[in-house]
Design a protein around this motif. Structure first.
Motif, mmCIF file in Angstrom:
data_model
loop_
_atom_site.group_PDB
_atom_site.id
_atom_site.type_symbol
_atom_site.label_atom_id
_atom_site.label_comp_id
_atom_site.label_asym_id
_atom_site.label_seq_id
_atom_site.Cartn_x
_atom_site.Cartn_y
_atom_site.Cartn_z
ATOM 1 N N LEU A 86 79.950 56.774 39.976
ATOM 2 C CA LEU A 86 80.393 57.233 38.619
ATOM 3 C C LEU A 86 79.480 57.630 37.541
ATOM 4 C CD1 LEU A 86 83.629 55.281 38.256
ATOM 5 C CD2 LEU A 86 83.386 57.603 39.389
ATOM 6 N N LEU A 87 78.175 57.383 37.771
ATOM 7 C CA LEU A 87 77.081 57.729 36.746
ATOM 8 C C LEU A 87 75.893 58.352 37.664
ATOM 9 C CD1 LEU A 87 76.741 54.097 34.987
ATOM 10 C CD2 LEU A 87 77.860 56.267 34.279
ATOM 11 N N PHE A 88 75.091 59.075 36.844
ATOM 12 C CA PHE A 88 73.938 59.566 37.272
ATOM 13 C C PHE A 88 72.840 59.831 36.343
ATOM 14 C CE2 PHE A 88 76.140 63.372 35.726
ATOM 15 C CZ PHE A 88 74.959 64.021 35.141
ATOM 16 N N PRO A 89 71.363 59.441 36.593
ATOM 17 C CA PRO A 89 70.357 59.440 35.690
ATOM 18 C C PRO A 89 70.032 60.877 35.372
ATOM 19 C CG PRO A 89 69.416 59.122 37.699
ATOM 20 C CD PRO A 89 70.951 59.085 38.028
ATOM 21 N N CYS A 90 69.897 61.010 34.025
ATOM 22 C CA CYS A 90 69.403 62.501 33.587
ATOM 23 C C CYS A 90 68.131 62.097 32.585
ATOM 24 C CB CYS A 90 70.658 63.037 32.510
ATOM 25 S SG CYS A 90 70.152 64.626 31.805
ATOM 26 N N THR A 91 67.307 62.963 32.703
ATOM 27 C CA THR A 91 65.932 62.755 32.209
ATOM 28 C C THR A 91 65.614 63.764 31.196
ATOM 29 O OG1 THR A 91 64.793 63.741 34.151
ATOM 30 C CG2 THR A 91 64.898 61.198 33.988
ATOM 31 N N CYS A 92 66.736 64.824 31.285
ATOM 32 C CA CYS A 92 66.536 66.019 30.253
ATOM 33 C C CYS A 92 66.644 65.312 28.572
ATOM 34 C CB CYS A 92 67.814 66.914 30.438
ATOM 35 S SG CYS A 92 67.895 67.606 31.962
ATOM 36 N N SER A 93 65.518 66.294 28.145
ATOM 37 C CA SER A 93 65.379 65.988 26.638
ATOM 38 C C SER A 93 66.421 66.553 25.794
ATOM 39 C CB SER A 93 64.078 66.331 26.058
ATOM 40 O OG SER A 93 63.865 67.736 26.082
ATOM 41 N N ARG A 94 66.857 66.243 24.487
ATOM 42 C CA ARG A 94 67.683 67.272 23.750
ATOM 43 C C ARG A 94 67.251 68.512 23.903
ATOM 44 N NH1 ARG A 94 68.473 62.572 19.559
ATOM 45 N NH2 ARG A 94 70.147 61.561 20.574
ATOM 46 N N LYS A 95 66.127 68.680 23.601
ATOM 47 C CA LYS A 95 65.296 70.200 23.320
ATOM 48 C C LYS A 95 65.755 71.165 24.908
ATOM 49 C CE LYS A 95 61.089 72.530 22.375
ATOM 50 N NZ LYS A 95 59.646 72.196 22.263
ATOM 51 N N GLU A 96 65.774 70.323 25.875
ATOM 52 C CA GLU A 96 65.589 70.827 27.131
ATOM 53 C C GLU A 96 67.309 71.349 27.316
ATOM 54 O OE1 GLU A 96 62.404 69.077 30.041
ATOM 55 O OE2 GLU A 96 64.108 68.112 29.503
ATOM 56 N N ILE A 97 68.099 70.390 26.826
ATOM 57 C CA ILE A 97 69.571 70.853 27.025
ATOM 58 C C ILE A 97 69.831 71.766 26.122
ATOM 59 C CG2 ILE A 97 71.762 69.764 26.585
ATOM 60 C CD1 ILE A 97 70.636 67.190 27.713
ATOM 61 N N MET A 98 69.404 71.759 25.133
ATOM 62 C CA MET A 98 69.924 72.751 23.970
ATOM 63 C C MET A 98 69.117 74.230 24.565
ATOM 64 S SD MET A 98 71.842 71.331 22.030
ATOM 65 C CE MET A 98 72.149 72.613 20.939
ATOM 66 N N ALA A 99 68.104 74.275 25.087
ATOM 67 C CA ALA A 99 67.478 75.627 25.484
ATOM 68 C C ALA A 99 68.448 75.831 26.562
ATOM 69 C CB ALA A 99 66.075 75.288 25.958
ATOM 70 N N ALA A 100 68.818 75.159 27.515
ATOM 71 C CA ALA A 100 69.792 75.636 28.746
ATOM 72 C C ALA A 100 71.119 75.975 28.017
ATOM 73 C CB ALA A 100 70.088 74.574 29.416
ATOM 74 N N LEU A 101 71.760 75.628 26.957
ATOM 75 C CA LEU A 101 72.773 76.058 26.520
ATOM 76 C C LEU A 101 72.714 77.262 25.440
ATOM 77 C CD1 LEU A 101 74.110 72.565 25.121
ATOM 78 C CD2 LEU A 101 74.698 73.779 27.024
ATOM 79 N N ARG A 102 71.626 77.638 25.339
ATOM 80 C CA ARG A 102 71.344 78.782 24.453
ATOM 81 C C ARG A 102 71.592 80.101 25.507
ATOM 82 N NH1 ARG A 102 67.986 75.931 21.006
ATOM 83 N NH2 ARG A 102 66.125 76.058 22.331
#
Length: 169
Positions: A101-117
């Motif tokens: 039920l868990l997975f490891p994520c190594t994305c930085s907040r900056k990378e996630i926000m860039a993907a969300l843009r």
């Protein structure tokens, strides 16, 4: 039955914002005929100090707030110091991990926000882009270590955020 809580961090003295928030929590518990719990959020080992715990206990009592459960009075759902609950949290984490039920994520907040843009037609809310979602858990990540401090040279590892694997939709 209603169970309200106060959860100060012993990393400094209480301020008026705490007093207001804790007063409302106390009033809600009283009005509901419930139990008020004091939990010590002592997870910041570098900044947590016993003098702050003693100070906020004294301040809260002076302010007229009483609690039925807490580090100083005990209770059926203890321990009430978060650092004493680490074993329980580890067990829950390992159970969730074992069930997939868990997975490891190594994305930085900056990378996630860039993907969300990027344009996401029809999406009204911020949704994790799923970059690391299909990752499996390598053996070396089975039990998480304390995060390494930035600038620790060759020993620095990318921080891992453990995310819940939930169905699409």
């Amino acid at each position: 039955p209603y169970r309200g809580r106060l959860a100060p961090s012993p990393s400094g003295y209480l301020h008026m914002g705490h007093a207001k928030t804790f007063w409302w929590a106390y009033q809600r518990a009283k009005q509901a005929g419930g139990t008020l719990i004091l939990r010590n959020e002592d997870l910041d080992g570098e900044r947590s100090k016993l003098e702050y715990v003693k100070a906020w206990e004294e301040d809260l009592r002076w302010f007229g707030i009483d609690w039925a459960e807490g580090p100083d009075v005990g209770g059926p759902c203890g321990p009430y110091n978060q650092t004493e609950r680490t074993g329980m949290y580890r067990e829950a984490f390992e159970l969730l991990l074992k069930k997939g039920l868990l997975f490891p994520c190594t994305c930085s907040r900056k990378e996630i926000m860039a993907a969300l843009r990027a344009p996401h037609q029809g999406e009204d809310e911020v949704v994790y882009p799923g970059t690391c979602r299909e990752r499996t858990v390598p053996v070396e990540l089975q039990v998480p270590e304390a995060p390494r401090r930035p600038g620790s040279g060759a020993q620095q590892r990318r921080h891992i955020a453990w995310r819940f694997r939930v169905p699409d939709g």
